[in-house]
Structures are given as C-alpha cells and as structure tokens.
Design an enzyme around this catalytic site. Structure first.
Site, mmCIF file in Angstrom:
data_model
loop_
_atom_site.group_PDB
_atom_site.id
_atom_site.type_symbol
_atom_site.label_atom_id
_atom_site.label_comp_id
_atom_site.label_asym_id
_atom_site.label_seq_id
_atom_site.Cartn_x
_atom_site.Cartn_y
_atom_site.Cartn_z
ATOM 1 N N TRP A 248 0.824 -1.215 0.000
ATOM 2 C CA TRP A 248 0.000 0.000 0.000
ATOM 3 C C TRP A 248 0.851 1.256 0.000
ATOM 4 O O TRP A 248 0.495 2.261 -0.615
ATOM 5 C CB TRP A 248 -0.991 -0.013 1.166
ATOM 6 C CG TRP A 248 -2.008 -1.108 1.008
ATOM 7 C CD1 TRP A 248 -2.147 -2.221 1.793
ATOM 8 C CD2 TRP A 248 -3.014 -1.221 -0.017
ATOM 9 N NE1 TRP A 248 -3.168 -3.017 1.320
ATOM 10 C CE2 TRP A 248 -3.711 -2.423 0.222
ATOM 11 C CE3 TRP A 248 -3.372 -0.424 -1.099
ATOM 12 C CZ2 TRP A 248 -4.767 -2.854 -0.598
ATOM 13 C CZ3 TRP A 248 -4.424 -0.846 -1.918
ATOM 14 C CH2 TRP A 248 -5.105 -2.051 -1.656
ATOM 15 N N ASP B 20 -1.208 6.026 7.077
ATOM 16 C CA ASP B 20 -2.274 5.171 6.562
ATOM 17 C C ASP B 20 -2.472 4.076 7.608
ATOM 18 O O ASP B 20 -1.679 3.152 7.719
ATOM 19 C CB ASP B 20 -1.860 4.563 5.213
ATOM 20 C CG ASP B 20 -2.889 3.558 4.695
ATOM 21 O OD1 ASP B 20 -3.909 3.318 5.375
ATOM 22 O OD2 ASP B 20 -2.663 3.005 3.596
ATOM 23 N N LYS C 9 -11.788 -2.612 7.216
ATOM 24 C CA LYS C 9 -10.975 -3.622 7.879
ATOM 25 C C LYS C 9 -11.480 -3.792 9.319
ATOM 26 O O LYS C 9 -11.928 -4.845 9.699
ATOM 27 C CB LYS C 9 -9.490 -3.257 7.891
ATOM 28 C CG LYS C 9 -8.765 -2.922 6.559
ATOM 29 C CD LYS C 9 -9.390 -3.338 5.321
ATOM 30 C CE LYS C 9 -8.804 -3.138 3.961
ATOM 31 N NZ LYS C 9 -7.594 -2.506 3.669
HETATM 32 C C1 LIG Z 1 -7.188 -1.879 2.267
HETATM 33 C C2 LIG Z 1 -6.101 -0.881 2.364
HETATM 34 C C3 LIG Z 1 -6.036 0.223 1.509
HETATM 35 C C4 LIG Z 1 -6.948 0.423 0.315
HETATM 36 O O1 LIG Z 1 -8.219 0.661 0.643
HETATM 37 P P1 LIG Z 1 -9.372 0.895 -0.428
HETATM 38 O O2 LIG Z 1 -10.473 1.399 0.446
HETATM 39 O O3 LIG Z 1 -9.674 -0.388 -1.093
HETATM 40 O O4 LIG Z 1 -8.900 1.937 -1.374
HETATM 41 C C5 LIG Z 1 -5.037 1.142 1.726
HETATM 42 N N1 LIG Z 1 -4.128 0.986 2.714
HETATM 43 C C6 LIG Z 1 -4.146 -0.076 3.544
HETATM 44 C C7 LIG Z 1 -3.125 -0.207 4.606
HETATM 45 C C8 LIG Z 1 -5.143 -1.043 3.399
HETATM 46 O O5 LIG Z 1 -5.173 -2.099 4.225
#
Ligand SMILES: *Cc1c(COP(=O)(O)O)cnc(C)c1O
Length: 366
Positions: free
Chosen positions: A107, A176, A200
């Site tokens: 990511w 993030d 998540k």
């Molecule tokens: C799932 C995830 C994303 C992407 O998320 P989307 O909502 O599908 O764009 C970004 N960063 C991390 C760490 C993730 O686990």
C-alpha cells in the site's frame, strides 16, 4: 437453530472484513425503521436532525475512544484508502517539494505512485529488497532536512508487517492506518494526519475516516477541486455532498460495540494481542512445516502471513480450511501462502479453530 443459508463462517478476509455479529443483528433490527422514523437509515435525508445526531455521536464516540485532541478535526469521507493516496499529496505536496515515504509494503508503494504526480516523494527507507519482511528502526531512516510530511503505513495488510510504535520524522507524520485503526490506543497528537478506510476494523466499505490537526489543515494548498480539499470537507461537517449514510451508521454501531462490549481500546488491544500471540505461537511451534513471512519483531497483530512447505500444500490447506468454514485465508497473489486477518471482530474461537487445523494439517502431511 439457523437454517443452512443463515450460517456464519469464521471470515479471515483482509477486507471487507468480518463485522461483529451483534452489530449486524442491531443493524437488522433497525433496518425497516431507523429510530422510529419509518425509514431505513439509507432513506433518511443527510440534512435531517436524525443525520445530525448520527454524525455527532459517531464523531463523539471516536473522539472518546482515541482521545482525539480538540485541535484535531474528524472527517468522514469516501473514496477508500486509495483516494487518500492522492488527497494527501494534492493537499500538502507542492511541485517543488519533497515528502518522505517509508516503504514497508504494497500500500505504501501505491501511495508513492500518486505522490509523484504532485511533487517528489523521497523514499526514506524501503523494505523491498528484503521482500517487505520488516519495518525499519528509526535510526535507519534517511530523512531530508526539509520535507512536506513523513508518510508511513502503520500496518501493511498484504505483507503482515506492522509498526509497534510510530516512526519519528522531521516533518508532520501522515499515517495510513487502514488496517489497524481502532485495534489499539494511538496518541493522535503525534500525527499531522491519520486516515483509515473503514472496511478492515471499523465498518463496511464506503467510509474513510480522516483525523487531521488544525495546523495541518492550515497547510493545505490553494485552488484544489472541492471534493479533494480537506478544508472544504471540514467546513461542511463531512457533508459536502451526500455521505455514505449506512457506512457511517455501521461505524457508529461499531464504536459503541468497542466501547460497551469490548471495554474500549486498551482492553481490545490486549484481546487482539492475545489472539495474535496464540496464532504465531502455534506456527512457531511447528516451524519445521510452517514459515511466517514477517520477521518476529515486525509481525502484524492484524494480518498473520504464513506458508506451508509448498504451493501445492498451501492449496490443500486452503481447501481443508474451507471445508471447516474458515474462509478467505489465501495470501495476496504478490506474497502467496496464507494470510489470516484477525481484526477486532474475529472471535477467539475462530483463532482456535484455525490453530486446530494447523496442527491436524501438519500431522497429516509432514
Ligand atoms: C485496504 C487498504 C487500503 C486500500 O483501501 P481501499 O479502500 O480499497 O482503497 C489502503 N491501505 C491499507 C493499509 C489497506 O489495508
């Protein structure tokens, strides 16, 4: 007794991920008439008093859970984690500037790609050559004297590597936190901005929570498209356009569940750590058969990545898991093997069922 159609599985999916059953039951009870309105939450106006209450309580609960300081704003946005890969540099990275990126997995690499469209991402550390098996020590970071911000991914969902404590940058930290949000306490005042997509640990997809300091908000670049401008969303109370009402509502139910059923973030962190410890201990005890992807010091509490001695056995393991209603255990194609995502809503019983399978599968195949 449930009908076969209504049975629940242990869902180890990395995202969208399992949601606590009591939360789903509550949503079902509210489905036809939200708080006596005669409408579902998806049918009420986002400008109504009911919507005002919903947004207010969701924000208040989050502020209490995380201890969000007064000089921080909470934004409820859309576009997922991926939109934040763009919004962060669009708002803060000028074309003649650099921003630090600490690269610990999949990511983070995506985020760097988008930052390059606005300015110059500077990779302060990369785990790529080691195949993303760990996060760096602070001393390993190669930081510029001047940068717009220092970006990192607190938990790399695909590789299963997690920072135990946040790194120290020379510029405001941007995080993030998509896959470890609300899994443990965090000191928000160490960040300029922290964001997480909800699917998540904190709800269904459709909602992304952004926590941003007033100071960071003041640094926003001028002349941005409104929908990509943090200031506009802050000024509009996260209702610049029609928000994802159902996602915000489920987020609200989940914040209540964390506080009332799970005892808050400190208690939840202990619970999550215990689940992860159980699973890693079982894998380590059979290290002649199972190998873990992440180095022990960087192991994720949320996503446990491991494999058997061969790709064929991995496939057999996944089939055996499926037969026991342990679903979505396949690792991401870039890593292979298995990945058990054991977010907040994964009960201890799910981890125990997986441990039992680990033992039996090894005994049958070694
Ligand atoms: C799932 C995830 C994303 C992407 O998320 P989307 O909502 O599908 O764009 C970004 N960063 C991390 C760490 C993730 O686990």
């Amino acid at each position: 007794m449930r009908t076969p159609e209504a049975r629940r599985v242990f869902n180890f999916c990395a995202g969208p991920a399992a949601i606590a059953e009591s939360v789903l039951e509550e949503a079902r009870a509210d489905m036809l008439s939200y708080r006596g309105s005669g409408m579902s939450v998806m049918e009420i106006s986002h400008r109504s008093a009911l919507a005002d209450d919903l947004f207010e309580e969701a924000e208040a609960n989050l502020r209490r859970l995380l201890g969000v300081p007064k000089n921080y704003r909470v934004l409820f946005l859309q576009g997922g984690g991926s939109q934040q890969f763009s919004m962060v540099p669009m708002n803060f990275l000028r074309s003649d500037e650099s921003a630090e990126y600490i690269l610990t997995g999949h990511w983070g690499a995506k985020a760097i790609g988008q930052a390059g469209l606005e300015g110059t991402p500077h990779v302060a550390w990369s785990g790529e050559e080691e195949r993303f098996v760990r996060v760096p020590e602070n001393a390993e970071l190669d930081l510029l004297e001047r940068s717009a911000y220092t970006y990192f991914t607190s938990n790399e969902t695909i590789q299963g590597v997690q920072f135990d404590a946040e790194p120290t940058g020379l510029s405001p930290l941007v995080c993030d936190a998509s896959s470890d949000f609300l899994s443990r306490p965090v000191e928000i005042d160490r960040f300029g901005l922290l964001y997480a997509c909800a699917q998540k640990n904190a709800g269904p997809s459709g909602l992304t929570v952004v926590i941003i300091s007033d100071e960071m908000l003041d640094r926003t670049k001028p002349n941005l498209h409104r929908m990509f401008d943090y200031r506009e969303h802050a000024a509009a109370g996260s209702r610049l356009n029609t928000p994802p009402m159902f996602s915000v509502y489920l987020f609200l139910l989940i914040t209540r569940w964390i506080e009332q059923d799970m005892g808050g973030l400190s208690a939840l962190a202990v619970h999550n750590q215990a689940k992860a410890d159980t699973l890693y201990a079982r894998l380590d005890r059979q290290s002649d058969f199972y190998t873990t992807h992440a180095k022990p010091t960087s192991r994720s509490i949320m996503n446990v990545t491991f494999r058997t001695p061969s790709a064929e056995l991995d496939a057999e393991f996944l089939a055996a898991a499926k037969r026991r209603d342990l679903t979505h255990l396949a690792g991401h194609r870039s890593v292979g093997g298995m990945r058990a995502s054991i977010y907040n809503a994964m009960p201890v019983a799910g981890v125990e069922a997986l441990c039992e399978l680990l033992d039996e599968f090894r005994d049958a195949h070694q």
